[in-house]
Design a protein around this motif. Structure first.
Motif, mmCIF file in Angstrom:
data_model
loop_
_atom_site.group_PDB
_atom_site.id
_atom_site.type_symbol
_atom_site.label_atom_id
_atom_site.label_comp_id
_atom_site.label_asym_id
_atom_site.label_seq_id
_atom_site.Cartn_x
_atom_site.Cartn_y
_atom_site.Cartn_z
ATOM 1 N N LYS A 116 0.804 -1.229 0.000
ATOM 2 C CA LYS A 116 0.000 0.000 0.000
ATOM 3 C C LYS A 116 0.834 1.276 0.000
ATOM 4 C CE LYS A 116 -3.938 -0.216 0.336
ATOM 5 N NZ LYS A 116 -5.045 -0.408 -0.606
ATOM 6 N N CYS A 117 2.069 1.207 0.504
ATOM 7 C CA CYS A 117 2.831 2.444 0.672
ATOM 8 C C CYS A 117 4.324 2.151 0.650
ATOM 9 C CB CYS A 117 2.445 3.109 1.996
ATOM 10 S SG CYS A 117 3.187 4.737 2.263
ATOM 11 N N VAL A 118 5.076 3.038 -0.011
ATOM 12 C CA VAL A 118 6.535 2.932 -0.095
ATOM 13 C C VAL A 118 7.120 4.320 0.147
ATOM 14 C CG1 VAL A 118 8.505 2.356 -1.551
ATOM 15 C CG2 VAL A 118 6.368 1.053 -1.780
ATOM 16 N N VAL A 119 7.934 4.459 1.201
ATOM 17 C CA VAL A 119 8.481 5.771 1.572
ATOM 18 C C VAL A 119 10.002 5.695 1.675
ATOM 19 C CG1 VAL A 119 8.349 7.712 3.174
ATOM 20 C CG2 VAL A 119 6.407 6.151 2.966
ATOM 21 N N GLY A 129 17.624 12.560 8.175
ATOM 22 C CA GLY A 129 17.133 11.962 6.941
ATOM 23 C C GLY A 129 16.084 12.835 6.288
ATOM 24 N N ARG A 130 15.842 12.568 5.010
ATOM 25 C CA ARG A 130 14.856 13.349 4.266
ATOM 26 C C ARG A 130 14.114 12.439 3.295
ATOM 27 N NH1 ARG A 130 18.148 16.721 2.034
ATOM 28 N NH2 ARG A 130 18.329 15.521 0.104
ATOM 29 N N THR A 131 12.784 12.515 3.312
ATOM 30 C CA THR A 131 11.996 11.692 2.403
ATOM 31 C C THR A 131 12.220 12.124 0.961
ATOM 32 O OG1 THR A 131 10.049 13.132 2.653
ATOM 33 C CG2 THR A 131 10.209 11.234 4.127
ATOM 34 N N GLU A 132 12.275 11.133 0.078
ATOM 35 C CA GLU A 132 12.451 11.398 -1.347
ATOM 36 C C GLU A 132 11.543 10.447 -2.133
ATOM 37 O OE1 GLU A 132 16.360 11.398 -2.961
ATOM 38 O OE2 GLU A 132 17.177 12.775 -1.455
ATOM 39 N N ARG A 133 10.686 10.998 -2.960
ATOM 40 C CA ARG A 133 9.802 10.174 -3.776
ATOM 41 C C ARG A 133 10.558 9.746 -5.039
ATOM 42 N NH1 ARG A 133 4.449 9.088 -3.576
ATOM 43 N NH2 ARG A 133 4.055 10.618 -1.925
ATOM 44 N N ARG A 134 10.894 8.473 -5.110
ATOM 45 C CA ARG A 134 11.652 7.939 -6.239
ATOM 46 C C ARG A 134 10.978 6.697 -6.783
ATOM 47 N NH1 ARG A 134 18.113 7.880 -5.440
ATOM 48 N NH2 ARG A 134 17.743 6.295 -7.047
ATOM 49 N N GLU A 135 10.584 6.742 -8.038
ATOM 50 C CA GLU A 135 9.866 5.634 -8.646
ATOM 51 C C GLU A 135 10.753 4.392 -8.783
ATOM 52 O OE1 GLU A 135 6.609 5.282 -9.333
ATOM 53 O OE2 GLU A 135 6.464 7.179 -8.245
ATOM 54 N N ASN A 159 5.811 10.969 10.279
ATOM 55 C CA ASN A 159 5.648 12.416 10.234
ATOM 56 C C ASN A 159 5.323 12.903 8.834
ATOM 57 O OD1 ASN A 159 7.034 15.333 9.903
ATOM 58 N ND2 ASN A 159 6.344 15.069 12.015
ATOM 59 N N ALA A 160 5.812 12.188 7.820
ATOM 60 C CA ALA A 160 5.553 12.572 6.433
ATOM 61 C C ALA A 160 4.160 12.162 5.959
ATOM 62 C CB ALA A 160 6.615 11.968 5.521
ATOM 63 N N GLY A 161 3.404 11.468 6.806
ATOM 64 C CA GLY A 161 2.035 11.097 6.452
ATOM 65 C C GLY A 161 1.822 9.621 6.203
ATOM 66 N N TRP A 209 2.126 10.418 0.824
ATOM 67 C CA TRP A 209 2.953 11.027 1.868
ATOM 68 C C TRP A 209 3.706 12.227 1.278
ATOM 69 C CZ3 TRP A 209 7.968 10.542 0.118
ATOM 70 C CH2 TRP A 209 8.205 9.529 -0.813
ATOM 71 N N ARG A 210 4.302 13.014 2.170
ATOM 72 C CA ARG A 210 4.945 14.258 1.752
ATOM 73 C C ARG A 210 6.422 14.048 1.412
ATOM 74 N NH1 ARG A 210 2.723 15.435 6.408
ATOM 75 N NH2 ARG A 210 4.644 16.162 7.406
ATOM 76 N N ASP A 211 6.783 14.519 0.246
ATOM 77 C CA ASP A 211 8.169 14.482 -0.204
ATOM 78 C C ASP A 211 8.957 15.605 0.471
ATOM 79 O OD1 ASP A 211 10.403 13.807 -1.645
ATOM 80 O OD2 ASP A 211 9.697 14.609 -3.551
ATOM 81 N N GLY A 212 10.240 15.386 0.712
ATOM 82 C CA GLY A 212 11.109 16.449 1.215
ATOM 83 C C GLY A 212 10.994 16.744 2.692
ATOM 84 N N VAL A 213 10.414 15.853 3.478
ATOM 85 C CA VAL A 213 10.325 16.063 4.934
ATOM 86 C C VAL A 213 11.681 15.721 5.555
ATOM 87 C CG1 VAL A 213 9.224 15.336 7.083
ATOM 88 C CG2 VAL A 213 7.860 15.584 5.001
#
Length: 323
Positions: free
Chosen positions: A209-212, A227-233, A283-285, A307-311
Motif C-alpha cells: 500500500k505504501c513505499v516511503v 534523513g529526508r523523504t524522497e519520492r523515487r519511482e 511524520n511525512a504522512g 505522503w509528503r516528499d522532502g520532509v
C-alpha cells in the motif's frame, strides 16, 4: 467486530519512544482508548518503558522462556497487538503466532518463511537476485576462498545472521581476511554512493500500500540521525519486487539501498519490522501505526501512498527522568 479500546505490547522497547508516540497519536485520531504496554530485558533502564502505561521485565529473546513471558502479558492484559522491534525476536514470535491468535492477539510479524529469509543475508541475496531485485554480488566464505577474483576488492563483509551493524568489516585483499570467523559471513562488492532506507507497508491481504524512501544523511549507532523523504519511482519499483519475492510479507518492513553511481541502486539489507527511522515516515504522512490499529480494530483502512516528499528529520537527544 470493531473495538473502541485495546492494549498493545511493544517488545524489546529500548529507546523506541518515537514509536510509542506514533501509536498514541494514531489512537487519538481514531478515537481509541489505547493502553500501551512495553517490555524489555531491563525495563528500569528503558526510556520507552518509562513512557509506556505499564512496563515488564522479560527474558532475553533467545531464551526459551521469552515467548512464554510475552504470552503471559498478552493473557493477563488482554493484549490485541504485539509489536516486536528487533530482529532476533521475530523468529520465536513467528513460530508462536497460532498460540497468540488463540489468545486473541495479533503479532505484527510476517510469515515464518519470510523471517527465515530476512534473518539470513545469504538467502536474502539469493532470493532477491532470483526475483530480479538488484543486489550486490554476494559470496559466502567458502565461495570467496575458492575464487577470490569473483568479487572486486576491497570487499565488504558482514555476518549472515547479524543485525544492528554488528561485525561489519572491509577487507582490501585476500591476505587481510581472517583465517576463521566465529559465525557464518557473507562477502560483497563494496558499494559507494548515498544510502537510503525504504519503509513499506503491506496490508493484511498482502497488498503493498505504501513505499516511503528516505535518504540517510547522517547515521549514529547504525540508526538514521538525519534523513529526508524522497519520492523515487525506481526505489518504489524495487519495493514492489521485494513484495513479490516475499509473498508472506505483512505489515511494516524496511530495506536499505546504496545508490552506487556505477551499478545503480542495490539492496543491502531488509528488516521485516518497524525500522528505527520509522518516525520520519510517520511524520511525512505514512502512518503505519494507525493502519495497523485500523486492521486490529476492524476499522476501514486509510492506508495510502500520499505522503509528503522532502520532509527533513533532525534527531536530537532527549531524556526521560524518574524519581
Amino acid at each position: 467486530m470493531t473495538r473502541s479500546a485495546l492494549s498493545i505490547l511493544i517488545c524489546s522497547a529500548g529507546r523506541r519512544v518515537g514509536l510509542i508516540e506514533a501509536f498514541r497519536v494514531a489512537a487519538d485520531r481514531l478515537s481509541l482508548d489505547l493502553t500501551i504496554l512495553a517490555c524489555d530485558l531491563e525495563p528500569d533502564l528503558s526510556a520507552a518503558c518509562a513512557v509506556a502505561d505499564r512496563a515488564f521485565k522479560v527474558p532475553r529473546c533467545n531464551d526459551p522462556a521469552y515467548v512464554a513471558a510475552i504470552k503471559d502479558i498478552v493473557r493477563d492484559f488482554n493484549v490485541a497487538l504485539v509489536v516486536p522491534t528487533i530482529d532476533p525476536e521475530l523468529q520465536p514470535l513467528a513460530q508462536a503466532v497460532d498460540e497468540f491468535t488463540a489468545l486473541g492477539a495479533r503479532v505484527h510479524v510476517s510469515d515464518l518463511s519470510v523471517i527465515q529469509i530476512a534473518r539470513d543475508k545469504a538467502r536474502t541475496s539469493n532470493v532477491f537476485a532470483g526475483a530480479g531485485v538488484p543486489v550486490p554480488r554476494t559470496l559466502d566464505e567458502t565461495q570467496l576462498r575458492a575464487d577470490p577474483t569473483a568479487l572486486t576488492w576491497p570487499v565488504f563483509a558482514k555476518p549472515s545472521g547479524g543485525s544492528a551493524s554488528r561485525g561489519l568489516a572491509v577487507y582490501h585483499s585476500m591476505p587481510d581476511v581472517p583465517d576463521a570467523f566465529n559465525e557464518p559471513m557473507i562477502f560483497q562488492d563494496t558499494l559507494e554512493g548515498p544510502e537510503y532506507t525504504i519503509n513499506m507497508f503491506v496490508d493484511q491481504s498482502g497488498v503493498l500500500k505504501c513505499v516511503v524512501p528516505h535518504i540517510r544523511l547522517s547515521i549514529r549507532a547504525g540508526e538514521v540521525e538525519k534523513g529526508r523523504t524522497e519520492r523515487r519511482e525506481d526505489l518504489k519499483k524495487i519495493a514492489q519486487g521485494i513484495a513479490s519475492a516475499l509473498p508472506g510479507l505483512r505489515g511494516v518492513a524496511c530495506f536499505q539501498v546504496i545508490d552506487d553511481p556505477t551499478h545503480g541502486p542495490r539492496v543491502i539489507e531488509i528488516n521485516a519490522r518497524f525500522g528505527g527511522g520509522y518516525p520520519l515516515a510517520d511524520n511525512a504522512g505514512a502512518t503505519f501505526a494507525q493502519w495497523l490499529l485500523e486492521e486490529v480494530c476492524d476499522l476501514p483502512s486509510s492506508a495510502n501512498d500520499d505522503w509528503r516528499d522532502g520532509v527533513l528529520m533532525l534527531r536530537y537527544d532527549r531524556a526521560v527522568y524518574q524519581g
